[in-house]
Motif scaffolding. Structure first.
Motif, PDB file in Angstrom:
ATOM      1  N   ALA A  10       0.828  -1.131   0.083  1.00 12.61           N
ATOM      2  CA  ALA A  10      -0.011  -0.119   0.105  1.00 12.61           C
ATOM      3  C   ALA A  10       1.002   1.227  -0.130  1.00 12.61           C
ATOM      4  O   ALA A  10       0.475   2.158  -0.811  1.00 12.61           O
ATOM      5  CB  ALA A  10      -0.835   0.010   1.188  1.00 12.61           C
ATOM      6  N   VAL A  11       1.695   1.186   0.885  1.00 10.29           N
ATOM      7  CA  VAL A  11       2.986   2.627   0.812  1.00 10.29           C
ATOM      8  C   VAL A  11       3.402   2.678  -0.575  1.00 10.29           C
ATOM      9  O   VAL A  11       3.524   3.740  -0.995  1.00 10.29           O
ATOM     10  CB  VAL A  11       3.573   2.282   2.023  1.00 10.29           C
ATOM     11  N   GLN A  14       1.143   3.999  -3.029  1.00  9.94           N
ATOM     12  CA  GLN A  14       0.676   5.439  -2.904  1.00  9.94           C
ATOM     13  C   GLN A  14       1.734   6.298  -3.346  1.00  9.94           C
ATOM     14  O   GLN A  14       1.638   7.279  -3.987  1.00  9.94           O
ATOM     15  CB  GLN A  14       0.542   5.680  -1.333  1.00  9.94           C
ATOM     16  N   ILE A  15       3.032   5.874  -3.036  1.00 11.54           N
ATOM     17  CA  ILE A  15       4.243   6.739  -3.482  1.00 11.54           C
ATOM     18  C   ILE A  15       4.517   6.708  -5.133  1.00 11.54           C
ATOM     19  O   ILE A  15       4.423   7.764  -5.674  1.00 11.54           O
ATOM     20  CB  ILE A  15       5.747   6.060  -3.130  1.00 11.54           C
ATOM     21  N   GLU A  16       3.863   5.442  -5.610  1.00 13.61           N
ATOM     22  CA  GLU A  16       4.203   5.562  -6.973  1.00 13.61           C
ATOM     23  C   GLU A  16       2.904   6.328  -7.692  1.00 13.61           C
ATOM     24  O   GLU A  16       3.157   7.032  -8.865  1.00 13.61           O
ATOM     25  CB  GLU A  16       3.740   3.879  -7.635  1.00 13.61           C
ATOM     26  N   ALA A  17       1.811   6.378  -7.152  1.00 13.42           N
ATOM     27  CA  ALA A  17       0.736   7.152  -7.612  1.00 13.42           C
ATOM     28  C   ALA A  17       0.848   8.887  -7.377  1.00 13.42           C
ATOM     29  O   ALA A  17       0.620   9.530  -8.472  1.00 13.42           O
ATOM     30  CB  ALA A  17      -0.613   6.738  -6.673  1.00 13.42           C
ATOM     31  N   THR A  18       1.646   9.092  -6.384  1.00  4.91           N
ATOM     32  CA  THR A  18       2.062  10.363  -6.164  1.00  4.91           C
ATOM     33  C   THR A  18       3.282  10.730  -7.220  1.00  4.91           C
ATOM     34  O   THR A  18       2.951  12.003  -7.814  1.00  4.91           O
ATOM     35  CB  THR A  18       2.627  10.534  -4.738  1.00  4.91           C
ATOM     36  N   VAL A  19       3.815  10.013  -7.474  1.00  3.61           N
ATOM     37  CA  VAL A  19       5.110  10.302  -8.610  1.00  3.61           C
ATOM     38  C   VAL A  19       4.492  10.550  -9.773  1.00  3.61           C
ATOM     39  O   VAL A  19       4.522  11.373 -10.792  1.00  3.61           O
ATOM     40  CB  VAL A  19       6.265   9.166  -8.392  1.00  3.61           C
ATOM     41  N   LYS A  20       3.301   9.456 -10.129  1.00  4.24           N
ATOM     42  CA  LYS A  20       2.863   9.510 -11.718  1.00  4.24           C
ATOM     43  C   LYS A  20       1.918  10.663 -11.776  1.00  4.24           C
ATOM     44  O   LYS A  20       1.908  11.529 -12.635  1.00  4.24           O
ATOM     45  CB  LYS A  20       1.968   8.493 -11.643  1.00  4.24           C
ATOM     46  N   ASP A  21       1.287  11.311 -10.553  1.00  5.10           N
ATOM     47  CA  ASP A  21       0.266  12.460 -10.692  1.00  5.10           C
ATOM     48  C   ASP A  21       1.348  13.617 -10.914  1.00  5.10           C
ATOM     49  O   ASP A  21       1.135  14.499 -11.523  1.00  5.10           O
ATOM     50  CB  ASP A  21      -0.240  12.731  -9.407  1.00  5.10           C
ATOM     51  N   ALA A  22       2.395  13.530 -10.120  1.00  8.23           N
ATOM     52  CA  ALA A  22       3.725  14.821 -10.402  1.00  8.23           C
ATOM     53  C   ALA A  22       4.001  14.880 -11.942  1.00  8.23           C
ATOM     54  O   ALA A  22       4.134  15.936 -12.414  1.00  8.23           O
ATOM     55  CB  ALA A  22       4.632  14.751  -9.171  1.00  8.23           C
ATOM     56  N   ILE A  23       4.369  13.625 -12.269  1.00  6.34           N
ATOM     57  CA  ILE A  23       4.880  13.806 -13.749  1.00  6.34           C
ATOM     58  C   ILE A  23       3.762  14.121 -14.851  1.00  6.34           C
ATOM     59  O   ILE A  23       4.112  15.015 -15.756  1.00  6.34           O
ATOM     60  CB  ILE A  23       5.395  12.307 -14.258  1.00  6.34           C
ATOM     61  N   GLN A  24       2.725  13.690 -14.608  1.00  8.20           N
ATOM     62  CA  GLN A  24       1.456  14.038 -15.338  1.00  8.20           C
ATOM     63  C   GLN A  24       1.108  15.610 -15.489  1.00  8.20           C
ATOM     64  O   GLN A  24       1.068  16.479 -16.223  1.00  8.20           O
ATOM     65  CB  GLN A  24       0.266  13.397 -15.105  1.00  8.20           C
TER      66      GLN A  24
END
Length: 89
Positions: A10-11, A14-24
């Motif tokens: 889960a952690v 969550q980190i991967e999702a945050t990074v993907k959002d920042a890249i987008q």
């Protein structure tokens, strides 16, 4: 505290999702379309190689660097209120 159980990854997810959002978000802020032949700020010519490398470019290198420096200073991300030094004073 949170209640319940999180999955094993889960952690990490969550980190991967945050990074993907920042890249987008960063990609969405890149200029697009045909680049300008002359700088918006100083009217200096913008070399063809720069226009090919940066689609939608509108500033020469000198003006782009100055704009990025100003933006970086304005959004330094340093939370003075939460630093240990400020709490000691």
């Amino acid at each position: 505290m949170a209640t319940g159980w999180a999955g094993d990854g889960a952690v990490h997810e969550q980190i991967e999702a945050t990074v993907k959002d920042a890249i987008q978000r960063a990609r969405s802020q890149l200029p697009q379309g045909p680049g300008r032949e002359r700088c918006e700020e100083c009217d200096a010519p913008i070399p063809e190689a720069r226009r090919k490398a940066m689609p939608g470019v509108r500033l020469c290198i000198r003006c782009q660097e100055a704009e990025e420096r100003e933006e970086q200073q304005a959004h330094s991300g340093y939370n003075r209120r939460g630093s240990k030094d400020s709490q000691l004073r």
